[in-house]
Design an enzyme around this catalytic site. Structure first.
Site, PDB file in Angstrom:
ATOM      1  N   SER B  46      -3.510  -1.193  -5.059  1.00 51.30           N
ATOM      2  CA  SER B  46      -4.499  -1.093  -3.988  1.00 51.30           C
ATOM      3  C   SER B  46      -4.070  -2.049  -2.888  1.00 51.30           C
ATOM      4  O   SER B  46      -3.756  -3.209  -3.153  1.00 51.30           O
ATOM      5  CB  SER B  46      -5.898  -1.437  -4.504  1.00 51.30           C
ATOM      6  N   GLU B  47      -4.066  -1.545  -1.645  1.00 49.34           N
ATOM      7  CA  GLU B  47      -3.428  -2.292  -0.554  1.00 49.34           C
ATOM      8  C   GLU B  47      -4.096  -3.610  -0.216  1.00 49.34           C
ATOM      9  O   GLU B  47      -3.508  -4.446   0.452  1.00 49.34           O
ATOM     10  CB  GLU B  47      -3.357  -1.403   0.689  1.00 49.34           C
ATOM     11  N   ASN B  48      -5.342  -3.813  -0.682  1.00 46.02           N
ATOM     12  CA  ASN B  48      -5.988  -5.093  -0.412  1.00 46.02           C
ATOM     13  C   ASN B  48      -5.499  -6.192  -1.352  1.00 46.02           C
ATOM     14  O   ASN B  48      -5.942  -7.332  -1.248  1.00 46.02           O
ATOM     15  CB  ASN B  48      -7.510  -4.965  -0.491  1.00 46.02           C
ATOM     16  N   GLY B  49      -4.570  -5.846  -2.269  1.00 50.13           N
ATOM     17  CA  GLY B  49      -3.910  -6.920  -3.016  1.00 50.13           C
ATOM     18  C   GLY B  49      -4.043  -6.924  -4.521  1.00 50.13           C
ATOM     19  O   GLY B  49      -4.225  -7.981  -5.121  1.00 50.13           O
ATOM     20  N   SER B  88       1.424  -7.232  -0.180  1.00 50.30           N
ATOM     21  CA  SER B  88       1.022  -5.870  -0.518  1.00 50.30           C
ATOM     22  C   SER B  88       1.772  -4.854   0.343  1.00 50.30           C
ATOM     23  O   SER B  88       2.272  -3.836  -0.165  1.00 50.30           O
ATOM     24  CB  SER B  88      -0.487  -5.719  -0.294  1.00 50.30           C
TER      25      SER B  88
END
Lengths: 233, 218
Positions: B46-49, B88
């Site tokens: 997930s791109e938020n980390g 990320s």
């Protein structure tokens, strides 16, 4: 050791003025500098340019600054979930620059690390690249993006010490480490300010050199934006 | 029978291979996780980390500090890791993520994609979509074949502002599986009992129809 500890949010935000450019950590409402935002509201500074992935919700996060019309311009990647934001944007009161999320993160990291600019493939061929320098490397096109230039970075960490060393928790980490040292003054607020020497140097996410001021935050609400659960079997 | 959203996700799950790191967009792509075979090793990014995303938490176990890119509370699986946003997107731009699955408003037969902005309507932003489509080697679009007005979403040229150029490789819709080739949309599979004529009528862009088009195996 060089001490970065200040006594609370008021001392931490000394020097903040109207018209400044601020970086604020957080993704959605996760990992936002709640204390610094509350103090910006109290100080009633305005004409701010805010660099933050999102713009909060109507009554929390950066939404609190929007309510009081303190923000002149937002630089973000995604700004849904905020009706007041939408109203100000459509009426032209608020200037909004939408940029790809990875570009936002990298423009912070470039400022932190001393790179004036960098090439990224994100946005090539789209309106995001309009007016920007482009260049081909190995047969693929890239867009030149510049490092941010901000006056203050307000970041939120889980644990920290008086030396300014920081540890983040979960996905509340997000943009916070990238913004440390990316502005002229980095202000870190932490849920737990621990005595120097108790954090394991092997586990530090951000060394204190990137932080100018650190303080023990208070009254964290840590609001959940989308509470999703499953039933226990 | 045209597929429903869950069946689209089910078909896309067949594209997820052993050892893949996968980024799932919001909407139909999120459902793909429910249908990935459990005898293969896959990690969701997930791109938020977070890498190694698990299911939603049990009630009472939600943690404000552990969310996905849709800001939903999630859990992590053994072997998971957290990281900052720049890291990320290093995973994404650096082509370390093997497969990106995302939704779209329009796809053109040259692989252009539009999924972030409708002029005149409130623009919420591109989030991480432009970084994802500009870099991923393997992009699958999950979407309905036509929009609510019944107009084709598979076009010769996108009419909406682009998210990325020439990047989409494969599309799974409620009617068909298509591959983007230099000559146009190559029809690979059709939904059960959906005729080639139906797909042809619903596709505005250039469609290449092989002699034999098998039905999807769900």
């Amino acid at each position: 050791m060089i001490t970065k500890k200040v006594n609370g949010v008021q001392e931490a935000l000394q020097g903040v003025k109207s018209g400044m450019t601020m970086m604020l950590g957080g993704f959605g409402l996760s990992g936002i500098p709640e204390n610094a935002i509350a103090e910006l509201v109290r100080l009633n500074v305005n004409e701010l340019t805010c660099i933050s992935n999102n713009a909060g919700v109507d009554d929390f996060g950066l939404g609190l600054l929007l309510q009081k019309h303190q923000i002149k311009k937002m630089v973000s990647s995604y700004v849904g979930e905020n009706a007041e934001f939408e109203r100000q944007m459509l009426s032209g009161e608020l200037d909004v620059e939408l940029i790809p999320q990875g570009t936002l993160a990298e423009r912070c990291r470039a400022a932190q690390g001393g790179f004036p600019a960098f090439y990224t493939p994100a946005g090539y061929g789209t309106e995001v690249a309009e007016g920007k320098e482009t260049r081909e490397f190995h047969g693929k096109m890239y867009v030149l993006e510049y490092a941010f230039d901000a006056d203050f970075a307000f970041i939120k960490a889980w644990k920290g010490d008086a030396a300014g060393n920081l540890i983040f928790k979960g996905t509340a980490r997000n943009f916070n480490p990238n913004m440390c040292g990316a502005a002229k003054i980095t202000v870190a607020e932490v849920e737990e300010l621990v005595p120097v020497g108790t954090l394991d140097p092997n586990q530090i996410h951000i060394p204190g050199i990137f932080v100018q001021r650190i303080f023990q935050g208070e009254n964290y609400e840590k609001r959940i934006e989308q509470r999703t659960v499953r039933q226990k079997p | 029978m045209a597929l429903d959203k869950n069946q689209i996700a089910q078909r896309i799950a067949q594209e997820v291979k052993n050892g893949y790191y996968v980024n799932l967009g919001i909407g139909i792509p999120t459902l793909v996780a429910n249908y990935v075979r459990n005898d293969i090793e896959v990690e969701f990014q997930s791109e938020n980390g977070v890498l190694g995303m698990g299911p939603f938490p049990y009630e009472g176990e939600e943690d404000a500090d552990i969310i996905n890119a849709g800001k939903q509370t999630i859990t992590t699986l053994p072997g998971a890791s957290f990281f900052d946003s720049a890291t990320s997107f290093s995973m994404i731009r650096g082509k370390h993520v093997d497969l990106t699955i995302l939704g779209a408003m329009e796809v053109a037969d040259n692989g252009d994609i539009a999924n972030w902005k409708i002029p005149g309507k409130m623009v919420k932003g591109m989030g991480g979509a432009m970084d994802l489509v500009a870099s991923a080697e393997n992009i699958i679009v999950a979407m309905m074949h036509t929009n609510k007005a019944g107009e084709s979403k598979l076009l010769s040229t996108c009419s909406l502002p682009l998210t990325g150029v020439g990047c989409v490789k494969k599309i799974v819709t409620n009617l068909a599986v298509l591959e983007v080739t230099p000559d146009g949309f190559l029809l690979l599979e059709r939904a059960p009992e959906v005729s080639i004529e139906t797909i042809k009528n619903a596709t505005e862009g250039k469609l290449i129809i092989p002699d034999h088009v098998p039905e999807m195996n769900l």
